[in-house]
Design a protein around this motif. Structure first.
Motif, PDB file in Angstrom:
ATOM      1  N   SER A 162       0.821  -1.205   0.000  1.00  0.00           N
ATOM      2  CA  SER A 162       0.000   0.000   0.000  1.00  0.00           C
ATOM      3  C   SER A 162       0.852   1.249   0.000  1.00  0.00           C
ATOM      4  O   SER A 162       1.854   1.339   0.686  1.00  0.00           O
ATOM      5  CB  SER A 162      -0.892  -0.001   1.249  1.00  0.00           C
ATOM      6  N   GLY A 163       0.435   2.216  -0.774  1.00  0.00           N
ATOM      7  CA  GLY A 163       1.182   3.467  -0.825  1.00  0.00           C
ATOM      8  C   GLY A 163       0.838   4.389   0.320  1.00  0.00           C
ATOM      9  O   GLY A 163       1.447   5.444   0.470  1.00  0.00           O
ATOM     10  N   CYS A 164      -0.127   3.999   1.148  1.00  0.00           N
ATOM     11  CA  CYS A 164      -0.531   4.847   2.269  1.00  0.00           C
ATOM     12  C   CYS A 164      -0.046   4.230   3.566  1.00  0.00           C
ATOM     13  O   CYS A 164      -0.280   3.060   3.821  1.00  0.00           O
ATOM     14  CB  CYS A 164      -2.053   4.987   2.320  1.00  0.00           C
ATOM     15  N   ALA A 165       0.618   5.002   4.375  1.00  0.00           N
ATOM     16  CA  ALA A 165       1.090   4.508   5.660  1.00  0.00           C
ATOM     17  C   ALA A 165      -0.092   4.279   6.580  1.00  0.00           C
ATOM     18  O   ALA A 165      -1.011   5.088   6.622  1.00  0.00           O
ATOM     19  CB  ALA A 165       2.054   5.513   6.290  1.00  0.00           C
ATOM     20  N   PRO A 166      -0.097   3.150   7.345  1.00  0.00           N
ATOM     21  CA  PRO A 166      -1.194   2.904   8.271  1.00  0.00           C
ATOM     22  C   PRO A 166      -1.171   3.908   9.407  1.00  0.00           C
ATOM     23  O   PRO A 166      -0.141   4.488   9.725  1.00  0.00           O
ATOM     24  CB  PRO A 166      -0.903   1.483   8.788  1.00  0.00           C
ATOM     25  N   SER A 167      -2.303   4.114  10.004  1.00  0.00           N
ATOM     26  CA  SER A 167      -2.366   5.033  11.126  1.00  0.00           C
ATOM     27  C   SER A 167      -1.571   4.476  12.287  1.00  0.00           C
ATOM     28  O   SER A 167      -1.409   3.272  12.418  1.00  0.00           O
ATOM     29  CB  SER A 167      -3.824   5.238  11.553  1.00  0.00           C
ATOM     30  N   THR A 168      -1.061   5.343  13.115  1.00  0.00           N
ATOM     31  CA  THR A 168      -0.266   4.912  14.256  1.00  0.00           C
ATOM     32  C   THR A 168      -1.130   4.094  15.201  1.00  0.00           C
ATOM     33  O   THR A 168      -2.188   4.540  15.637  1.00  0.00           O
ATOM     34  CB  THR A 168       0.289   6.123  15.013  1.00  0.00           C
ATOM     35  N   PRO A 169      -0.701   2.861  15.536  1.00  0.00           N
ATOM     36  CA  PRO A 169      -1.501   2.017  16.425  1.00  0.00           C
ATOM     37  C   PRO A 169      -1.687   2.672  17.776  1.00  0.00           C
ATOM     38  O   PRO A 169      -0.831   3.434  18.250  1.00  0.00           O
ATOM     39  CB  PRO A 169      -0.660   0.739  16.546  1.00  0.00           C
ATOM     40  N   THR A 170      -2.809   2.377  18.403  1.00  0.00           N
ATOM     41  CA  THR A 170      -3.111   2.937  19.717  1.00  0.00           C
ATOM     42  C   THR A 170      -2.946   1.856  20.764  1.00  0.00           C
ATOM     43  O   THR A 170      -3.616   0.827  20.706  1.00  0.00           O
ATOM     44  CB  THR A 170      -4.561   3.457  19.771  1.00  0.00           C
ATOM     45  N   PRO A 171      -2.029   2.033  21.722  1.00  0.00           N
ATOM     46  CA  PRO A 171      -1.846   1.031  22.767  1.00  0.00           C
ATOM     47  C   PRO A 171      -3.124   0.849  23.573  1.00  0.00           C
ATOM     48  O   PRO A 171      -3.989   1.735  23.614  1.00  0.00           O
ATOM     49  CB  PRO A 171      -0.724   1.614  23.634  1.00  0.00           C
ATOM     50  N   GLY A 172      -3.211  -0.319  24.235  1.00  0.00           N
ATOM     51  CA  GLY A 172      -4.366  -0.579  25.073  1.00  0.00           C
ATOM     52  C   GLY A 172      -4.453   0.414  26.216  1.00  0.00           C
ATOM     53  O   GLY A 172      -3.468   1.030  26.620  1.00  0.00           O
ATOM     54  N   ASP A 173      -5.631   0.582  26.748  1.00  0.00           N
ATOM     55  CA  ASP A 173      -5.867   1.552  27.820  1.00  0.00           C
ATOM     56  C   ASP A 173      -5.322   0.999  29.132  1.00  0.00           C
ATOM     57  O   ASP A 173      -5.923   0.128  29.751  1.00  0.00           O
ATOM     58  CB  ASP A 173      -7.363   1.819  27.939  1.00  0.00           C
ATOM     59  N   ALA A 174      -4.165   1.505  29.537  1.00  0.00           N
ATOM     60  CA  ALA A 174      -3.529   1.004  30.746  1.00  0.00           C
ATOM     61  C   ALA A 174      -4.182   1.566  32.002  1.00  0.00           C
ATOM     62  O   ALA A 174      -3.874   1.157  33.114  1.00  0.00           O
ATOM     63  CB  ALA A 174      -2.037   1.355  30.743  1.00  0.00           C
ATOM     64  N   SER A 175      -5.106   2.531  31.824  1.00  0.00           N
ATOM     65  CA  SER A 175      -5.707   3.175  32.992  1.00  0.00           C
ATOM     66  C   SER A 175      -6.816   2.339  33.601  1.00  0.00           C
ATOM     67  O   SER A 175      -7.285   2.633  34.691  1.00  0.00           O
ATOM     68  CB  SER A 175      -6.252   4.554  32.601  1.00  0.00           C
ATOM     69  N   THR A 176      -7.250   1.319  32.901  1.00  0.00           N
ATOM     70  CA  THR A 176      -8.318   0.466  33.405  1.00  0.00           C
ATOM     71  C   THR A 176      -7.757  -0.906  33.721  1.00  0.00           C
ATOM     72  O   THR A 176      -7.567  -1.723  32.816  1.00  0.00           O
ATOM     73  CB  THR A 176      -9.456   0.332  32.374  1.00  0.00           C
ATOM     74  N   PRO A 177      -7.436  -1.189  34.980  1.00  0.00           N
ATOM     75  CA  PRO A 177      -6.852  -2.483  35.342  1.00  0.00           C
ATOM     76  C   PRO A 177      -7.763  -3.633  34.918  1.00  0.00           C
ATOM     77  O   PRO A 177      -8.972  -3.600  35.133  1.00  0.00           O
ATOM     78  CB  PRO A 177      -6.721  -2.396  36.870  1.00  0.00           C
ATOM     79  N   GLY A 178      -7.158  -4.651  34.306  1.00  0.00           N
ATOM     80  CA  GLY A 178      -7.906  -5.832  33.918  1.00  0.00           C
ATOM     81  C   GLY A 178      -8.674  -5.694  32.627  1.00  0.00           C
ATOM     82  O   GLY A 178      -9.270  -6.660  32.159  1.00  0.00           O
ATOM     83  N   ALA A 179      -8.683  -4.496  32.024  1.00  0.00           N
ATOM     84  CA  ALA A 179      -9.410  -4.311  30.770  1.00  0.00           C
ATOM     85  C   ALA A 179      -8.657  -4.977  29.637  1.00  0.00           C
ATOM     86  O   ALA A 179      -7.429  -4.968  29.605  1.00  0.00           O
ATOM     87  CB  ALA A 179      -9.573  -2.821  30.475  1.00  0.00           C
ATOM     88  N   PRO A 180      -9.374  -5.592  28.684  1.00  0.00           N
ATOM     89  CA  PRO A 180      -8.695  -6.205  27.552  1.00  0.00           C
ATOM     90  C   PRO A 180      -8.009  -5.130  26.728  1.00  0.00           C
ATOM     91  O   PRO A 180      -8.472  -3.977  26.665  1.00  0.00           O
ATOM     92  CB  PRO A 180      -9.835  -6.865  26.772  1.00  0.00           C
ATOM     93  N   PRO A 181      -6.878  -5.481  26.096  1.00  0.00           N
ATOM     94  CA  PRO A 181      -6.166  -4.471  25.301  1.00  0.00           C
ATOM     95  C   PRO A 181      -6.998  -4.028  24.108  1.00  0.00           C
ATOM     96  O   PRO A 181      -7.742  -4.809  23.521  1.00  0.00           O
ATOM     97  CB  PRO A 181      -4.901  -5.211  24.853  1.00  0.00           C
ATOM     98  N   GLU A 182      -6.883  -2.762  23.799  1.00  0.00           N
ATOM     99  CA  GLU A 182      -7.580  -2.239  22.630  1.00  0.00           C
ATOM    100  C   GLU A 182      -7.027  -2.884  21.373  1.00  0.00           C
ATOM    101  O   GLU A 182      -5.813  -3.056  21.234  1.00  0.00           O
ATOM    102  CB  GLU A 182      -7.420  -0.721  22.576  1.00  0.00           C
ATOM    103  N   THR A 183      -7.890  -3.252  20.446  1.00  0.00           N
ATOM    104  CA  THR A 183      -7.445  -3.904  19.227  1.00  0.00           C
ATOM    105  C   THR A 183      -6.650  -2.949  18.352  1.00  0.00           C
ATOM    106  O   THR A 183      -7.048  -1.813  18.119  1.00  0.00           O
ATOM    107  CB  THR A 183      -8.639  -4.444  18.419  1.00  0.00           C
ATOM    108  N   VAL A 184      -5.508  -3.428  17.898  1.00  0.00           N
ATOM    109  CA  VAL A 184      -4.612  -2.650  17.053  1.00  0.00           C
ATOM    110  C   VAL A 184      -4.396  -3.402  15.748  1.00  0.00           C
ATOM    111  O   VAL A 184      -4.146  -4.613  15.748  1.00  0.00           O
ATOM    112  CB  VAL A 184      -3.252  -2.421  17.749  1.00  0.00           C
ATOM    113  N   ASP A 185      -4.529  -2.718  14.632  1.00  0.00           N
ATOM    114  CA  ASP A 185      -4.269  -3.317  13.324  1.00  0.00           C
ATOM    115  C   ASP A 185      -2.793  -3.151  12.986  1.00  0.00           C
ATOM    116  O   ASP A 185      -2.260  -2.033  13.022  1.00  0.00           O
ATOM    117  CB  ASP A 185      -5.114  -2.636  12.242  1.00  0.00           C
ATOM    118  N   LEU A 186      -2.140  -4.265  12.663  1.00  0.00           N
ATOM    119  CA  LEU A 186      -0.731  -4.233  12.302  1.00  0.00           C
ATOM    120  C   LEU A 186      -0.539  -4.820  10.907  1.00  0.00           C
ATOM    121  O   LEU A 186      -1.051  -5.907  10.611  1.00  0.00           O
ATOM    122  CB  LEU A 186       0.115  -5.034  13.298  1.00  0.00           C
TER     123      LEU A 186
END
Length: 324
Positions: free
Chosen positions: A18-42
């Motif tokens: 792809s000629g378009c760079a993917p958006s910068t992945p967003t790390p999981g929300d570390a502020s919520t203990p035990g919350a599942p990590p936010e899905t990141v497309d790689l």
């Protein structure tokens, strides 16, 4: 039957990154203990090779999904052709070799090694045609040996194997030839021997060729040599440390699973290499996968680059490989 997400890409006649760079992945929300990590497309750069069976198994077994990672493979022809896409941001991570990575580092590219890929052992050999009187490294002195590319790890491994046997590392004639063309070149007497990897090793063996030696093991005290890895850029790693950590964990789980589930690994190889006879897949030697880096293996490759590739300014392996 489930389809390989990598094989779907391999089946394409031409693959254009792809000629378009993917958006910068967003790390999981570390502020919520035990919350599942936010899905990141790689988007990860890969090669059409049996070694990628571990990635396929990791996707199938949900190891990347457990880490909140959605993996989209993009297939290239060689690590050297994928690195520009990585540096430009078109890829987030990629499958590489120490040769491509270290050469890139020496050139000042912002590359960062993340996790081990696979080790090469009995799945790579120097072969000769049926009826050849060559049966040892000593017999290969002065002979024409096919290698996939001059200056490749295969090339350097032959030189290293000669040196380990107290022979002149330059005492043979390298001939650049692709793996699919080895059988014809041997039959036409254009070469005396050739370095081949699986599945071409088994395909040639079935046709009567025989293995003289296993060069990657010759240079590593008889053990498989870690010869591939996963890398990213320093910019991506610095901006997304949580994503890198999650990816590294998923790779380790995938490698461990592939190393302990041979039947499933062979099935994954068959789904990746769709044009290879299933009978070949079932008997070919598989690569080996490790969850951790072997720093000594990495230094061995760097030493080959320095000794036979004339590389100057090479880093030490301990400064490249992540701390275990």
């Amino acid at each position: 039957m489930r389809k390989s997400v990598i094989a779907i890409s391999i089946a394409a006649v031409a693959i254009v990154l792809s000629g378009c760079a993917p958006s910068t992945p967003t790390p999981g929300d570390a502020s919520t203990p035990g919350a599942p990590p936010e899905t990141v497309d790689l988007t990860v750069g890969v090669l059409p090779a049996a070694e990628l069976a571990a990635l396929q198994l990791g996707i199938d077994q949900g190891f990347f999904e457990e880490e909140g990672l959605n993996i989209t493979p993009q297939v290239g022809a060689a690590a050297a052709t994928l690195i520009p896409a990585l540096v430009s941001g078109e890829l987030d991570m990629m499958w590489s070799s120490p040769v491509a990575t270290v050469n890139g580092l020496v050139k000042g590219l912002p590359l960062k090694v993340l996790a081990p890929g696979a080790a090469t052992g009995e799945n790579c050999a120097i072969i000769v045609a049926e009826g050849s009187d060559i049966s040892s490294l000593e017999d290969l002195q002065g002979k024409r040996i096919g290698v996939p590319a001059l200056g490749s790890l295969a090339d350097y491994s032959v030189r290293g194997a000669f040196a380990e046997a107290d022979l002149d590392p330059a005492g043979w004639e390298p001939v650049e030839i692709g793996f699919p063309d080895v059988a014809g070149a041997l039959a036409a007497d254009r070469i005396d021997a050739a370095v081949v990897v699986e599945p071409f090793l088994t395909m040639n063996s079935d046709a009567g060729a025989s293995a003289v030696t296993y060069p990657f093991m010759d240079i590593n005290d008889g053990e498989p040599l870690q010869a591939t890895e996963w890398i990213t850029t320093t910019q991506f790693a610095d901006a997304n440390p949580d994503v890198v950590e999650r990816f590294t964990r998923a790779v380790a789980k995938s490698n461990e699973y592939a190393s302990t589930h041979e039947d499933e690994a062979r099935t994954a190889v068959g789904e990746l290499l769709t044009q290879v006879d299933p009978a070949v897949i079932q008997k070919m030697a598989l690569p080996t996968w490790q969850a951790e880096f072997d720093v000594e293996d990495y230094q061995t490759v760097i030493d080959l680059l320095v000794d036979y590739g004339g590389l100057t300014g090479a880093p030490d392996a301990v400064d490249v490989v992540p701390a275990q």
